[in-house]
Design a protein around this motif. Structure first.
Motif, PDB file in Angstrom:
ATOM      1  N   UNK A 142     -47.243-121.729  14.876  1.00  0.00           N
ATOM      2  CA  UNK A 142     -45.909-122.309  14.868  1.00  0.00           C
ATOM      3  C   UNK A 142     -45.933-123.758  15.287  1.00  0.00           C
ATOM      4  N   UNK A 143     -44.806-124.428  15.062  1.00  0.00           N
ATOM      5  CA  UNK A 143     -44.653-125.839  15.414  1.00  0.00           C
ATOM      6  C   UNK A 143     -43.510-125.965  16.409  1.00  0.00           C
ATOM      7  N   UNK A 144     -43.760-126.702  17.480  1.00  0.00           N
ATOM      8  CA  UNK A 144     -42.726-126.920  18.479  1.00  0.00           C
ATOM      9  C   UNK A 144     -41.672-127.862  17.919  1.00  0.00           C
ATOM     10  N   UNK A 145     -40.424-127.460  18.065  1.00  0.00           N
ATOM     11  CA  UNK A 145     -39.318-128.235  17.535  1.00  0.00           C
ATOM     12  C   UNK A 145     -38.602-128.955  18.670  1.00  0.00           C
ATOM     13  N   UNK A 146     -37.324-128.786  18.755  1.00  0.00           N
ATOM     14  CA  UNK A 146     -36.504-129.506  19.726  1.00  0.00           C
ATOM     15  C   UNK A 146     -36.422-128.752  21.051  1.00  0.00           C
ATOM     16  N   UNK A 147     -36.139-129.491  22.113  1.00  0.00           N
ATOM     17  CA  UNK A 147     -35.865-128.828  23.384  1.00  0.00           C
ATOM     18  C   UNK A 147     -34.562-128.039  23.283  1.00  0.00           C
ATOM     19  N   UNK A 148     -34.444-127.037  24.128  1.00  0.00           N
ATOM     20  CA  UNK A 148     -33.221-126.239  24.194  1.00  0.00           C
ATOM     21  C   UNK A 148     -32.765-126.252  25.653  1.00  0.00           C
ATOM     22  N   UNK A 149     -31.681-126.929  25.912  1.00  0.00           N
ATOM     23  CA  UNK A 149     -31.193-127.035  27.286  1.00  0.00           C
ATOM     24  C   UNK A 149     -31.932-128.117  28.051  1.00  0.00           C
ATOM     25  N   UNK A 150     -31.784-128.086  29.369  1.00  0.00           N
ATOM     26  CA  UNK A 150     -32.338-129.162  30.205  1.00  0.00           C
ATOM     27  C   UNK A 150     -33.512-128.715  31.062  1.00  0.00           C
ATOM     28  N   UNK A 151     -33.895-127.437  30.988  1.00  0.00           N
ATOM     29  CA  UNK A 151     -34.940-126.911  31.878  1.00  0.00           C
ATOM     30  C   UNK A 151     -36.317-126.820  31.230  1.00  0.00           C
ATOM     31  N   UNK A 152     -36.457-127.369  30.017  1.00  0.00           N
ATOM     32  CA  UNK A 152     -37.776-127.411  29.393  1.00  0.00           C
ATOM     33  C   UNK A 152     -38.046-126.358  28.341  1.00  0.00           C
ATOM     34  N   UNK A 153     -37.074-125.534  28.017  1.00  0.00           N
ATOM     35  CA  UNK A 153     -37.284-124.565  26.947  1.00  0.00           C
ATOM     36  C   UNK A 153     -37.457-125.304  25.620  1.00  0.00           C
ATOM     37  N   UNK A 154     -38.301-124.748  24.759  1.00  0.00           N
ATOM     38  CA  UNK A 154     -38.606-125.388  23.481  1.00  0.00           C
ATOM     39  C   UNK A 154     -38.441-124.371  22.362  1.00  0.00           C
ATOM     40  N   UNK A 155     -37.782-124.775  21.297  1.00  0.00           N
ATOM     41  CA  UNK A 155     -37.606-123.961  20.097  1.00  0.00           C
ATOM     42  C   UNK A 155     -38.868-124.100  19.226  1.00  0.00           C
ATOM     43  N   UNK A 156     -39.263-122.991  18.615  1.00  0.00           N
ATOM     44  CA  UNK A 156     -40.474-122.990  17.780  1.00  0.00           C
ATOM     45  C   UNK A 156     -40.129-122.586  16.347  1.00  0.00           C
ATOM     46  N   UNK A 157     -40.674-123.321  15.394  1.00  0.00           N
ATOM     47  CA  UNK A 157     -40.693-122.873  13.992  1.00  0.00           C
ATOM     48  C   UNK A 157     -41.870-121.917  13.919  1.00  0.00           C
ATOM     49  N   UNK A 158     -41.599-120.620  13.831  1.00  0.00           N
ATOM     50  CA  UNK A 158     -42.602-119.569  13.998  1.00  0.00           C
ATOM     51  C   UNK A 158     -43.065-119.059  12.648  1.00  0.00           C
ATOM     52  N   UNK A 192     -45.924-123.519  30.787  1.00  0.00           N
ATOM     53  CA  UNK A 192     -46.333-123.899  32.139  1.00  0.00           C
ATOM     54  C   UNK A 192     -46.473-125.421  32.209  1.00  0.00           C
ATOM     55  N   UNK A 193     -45.869-126.037  33.210  1.00  0.00           N
ATOM     56  CA  UNK A 193     -45.962-127.478  33.394  1.00  0.00           C
ATOM     57  C   UNK A 193     -44.895-128.273  32.667  1.00  0.00           C
ATOM     58  N   UNK A 194     -44.054-127.614  31.888  1.00  0.00           N
ATOM     59  CA  UNK A 194     -42.968-128.291  31.177  1.00  0.00           C
ATOM     60  C   UNK A 194     -41.671-127.860  31.857  1.00  0.00           C
ATOM     61  N   UNK A 195     -41.135-128.750  32.696  1.00  0.00           N
ATOM     62  CA  UNK A 195     -40.020-128.356  33.564  1.00  0.00           C
ATOM     63  C   UNK A 195     -38.691-129.027  33.232  1.00  0.00           C
ATOM     64  N   UNK A 196     -38.675-129.912  32.241  1.00  0.00           N
ATOM     65  CA  UNK A 196     -37.394-130.551  31.913  1.00  0.00           C
ATOM     66  C   UNK A 196     -37.347-130.930  30.440  1.00  0.00           C
ATOM     67  N   UNK A 197     -36.190-131.379  30.028  1.00  0.00           N
ATOM     68  CA  UNK A 197     -35.951-131.715  28.620  1.00  0.00           C
ATOM     69  C   UNK A 197     -36.882-132.837  28.135  1.00  0.00           C
ATOM     70  N   UNK A 198     -37.141-133.836  28.969  1.00  0.00           N
ATOM     71  CA  UNK A 198     -38.002-134.953  28.549  1.00  0.00           C
ATOM     72  C   UNK A 198     -39.434-134.483  28.275  1.00  0.00           C
ATOM     73  N   UNK A 199     -39.943-133.621  29.144  1.00  0.00           N
ATOM     74  CA  UNK A 199     -41.299-133.093  28.933  1.00  0.00           C
ATOM     75  C   UNK A 199     -41.350-132.248  27.661  1.00  0.00           C
ATOM     76  N   UNK A 200     -40.295-131.479  27.415  1.00  0.00           N
ATOM     77  CA  UNK A 200     -40.238-130.668  26.196  1.00  0.00           C
ATOM     78  C   UNK A 200     -40.153-131.561  24.961  1.00  0.00           C
ATOM     79  N   UNK A 201     -39.354-132.607  25.031  1.00  0.00           N
ATOM     80  CA  UNK A 201     -39.205-133.534  23.898  1.00  0.00           C
ATOM     81  C   UNK A 201     -40.540-134.196  23.543  1.00  0.00           C
ATOM     82  N   UNK A 202     -41.355-134.478  24.550  1.00  0.00           N
ATOM     83  CA  UNK A 202     -42.656-135.115  24.316  1.00  0.00           C
ATOM     84  C   UNK A 202     -43.592-134.219  23.501  1.00  0.00           C
ATOM     85  N   UNK A 203     -43.300-132.926  23.450  1.00  0.00           N
ATOM     86  CA  UNK A 203     -44.153-131.983  22.706  1.00  0.00           C
ATOM     87  C   UNK A 203     -43.619-131.672  21.311  1.00  0.00           C
ATOM     88  N   UNK A 204     -42.514-132.295  20.938  1.00  0.00           N
ATOM     89  CA  UNK A 204     -41.948-132.050  19.604  1.00  0.00           C
ATOM     90  C   UNK A 204     -43.011-132.344  18.537  1.00  0.00           C
TER      91      UNK A 204
END
Length: 179
Positions: free
Chosen positions: A8-24, A65-77
Motif C-alpha cells: 500500500x501507499x501512505x496517503x494523507x494524515x487523518x486527524x492531528x494525532x498522526x494517523x495515516x490513511x493508506x491506499x491498500x 511507531x514514532x509518528x505522533x502528530x499530523x506533521x510527522x504523518x504528512x512527511x510520510x505521504x
C-alpha cells in the motif's frame, strides 16, 4: 521474484494525532500485523511498526511507531508500505501472487506469445492493470480481471507463463501500426 511486495501507499494524515490513511492493495488487512517496512522516496526500506490500525471509509488508517502528530504523518505521504515476500502467507492451491508472475511470458489462447509481464499498476482498490511489453517493445495495458485470465503454468520455474484472453479490440488498440 522480487524481494519486497508493495502492499500500500501512505496517503494523507487523518486527524492531528498522526494517523495515516493508506491506499491498500492487499486482499487482507491482517497483513498490517506482519513485519513491515517503509520505503520513503529513494531511501532503502526500513522496518516500521504499526501500533494500531482500523478501517475508515473502506481504507485502513494506521498509527506508526514514532509518528505522533499530523506533521510527522504528512512527511510520510507517498511512502510505500512493503512486506518481504517470505513473510507472505502461502497462497491457496488455485492462487498465485501477481509479483511471482513478473517477467513471465504472456501467451494468447492460441499459444502465441504476446510478450512478458513487466509491472503491475493499481489505479483503484480491487483493480489491477498489467503492463505487458511485447517482443518489439510496445506496451499493452491489460485489465487483470479473472474473466480475461485463462491460466498460469509455473511448472517450469525458468519459463513460467500466463495465458490471457484480452477483451475484443484491446490488442488492436495497442498493436496496430500507426501509419
Amino acid at each position: 521474484m522480487p524481494q519486497w511486495i508493495h502492499l500500500g501507499t501512505l496517503l494523507r494524515p487523518h486527524g492531528i494525532k498522526g494517523e495515516i490513511c493508506i491506499e491498500w492493495y492487499a486482499d487482507s488487512p491482517a497483513l498490517l500485523d506482519a513485519p513491515l517496512c517503509l520505503e520513503v522516496g529513494k531511501r532503502p526500506p526500513y522496518p516500521v511498526r504499526i501500533v494500531s490500525h482500523r478501517q475508515h471509509k473502506g481504507r485502513p488508517l494506521v498509527m506508526l511507531e514514532g509518528v505522533a502528530d499530523r506533521n510527522a504523518a504528512e512527511a510520510l505521504r507517498g511512502a510505500r508500505l512493503l512486506i518481504h515476500h517470505d513473510s507472505l502467507p502461502a497462497p491457496d492451491e488455485d492462487e498465485i501472487y501477481v509479483e511471482d508472475l513478473l517477467g513471465c511470458a504472456v501467451l494468447l489462447p492460441d499459444g502465441s506469445r504476446l510478450g512478458r509481464l513487466d509491472h503491475v499498476e493499481y489505479p483503484a482498490p480491487d483493480k489491477e492493470i498489467w503492463s505487458i511489453l511485447t517482443d518489439d517493445g510496445k506496451e499493452v495495458l491489460f485489465p487483470a480481471e479473472a474473466c480475461f485470465i485463462e491460466g498460469f503454468d509455473l511448472t517450469d520455474p525458468d519459463a513460467p507463463t500466463v495465458t490471457i484472453a484480452p477483451p475484443p479490440g484491446l490488442l488492436d488498440i495497442y498493436l496496430q501500426d500507426p501509419a
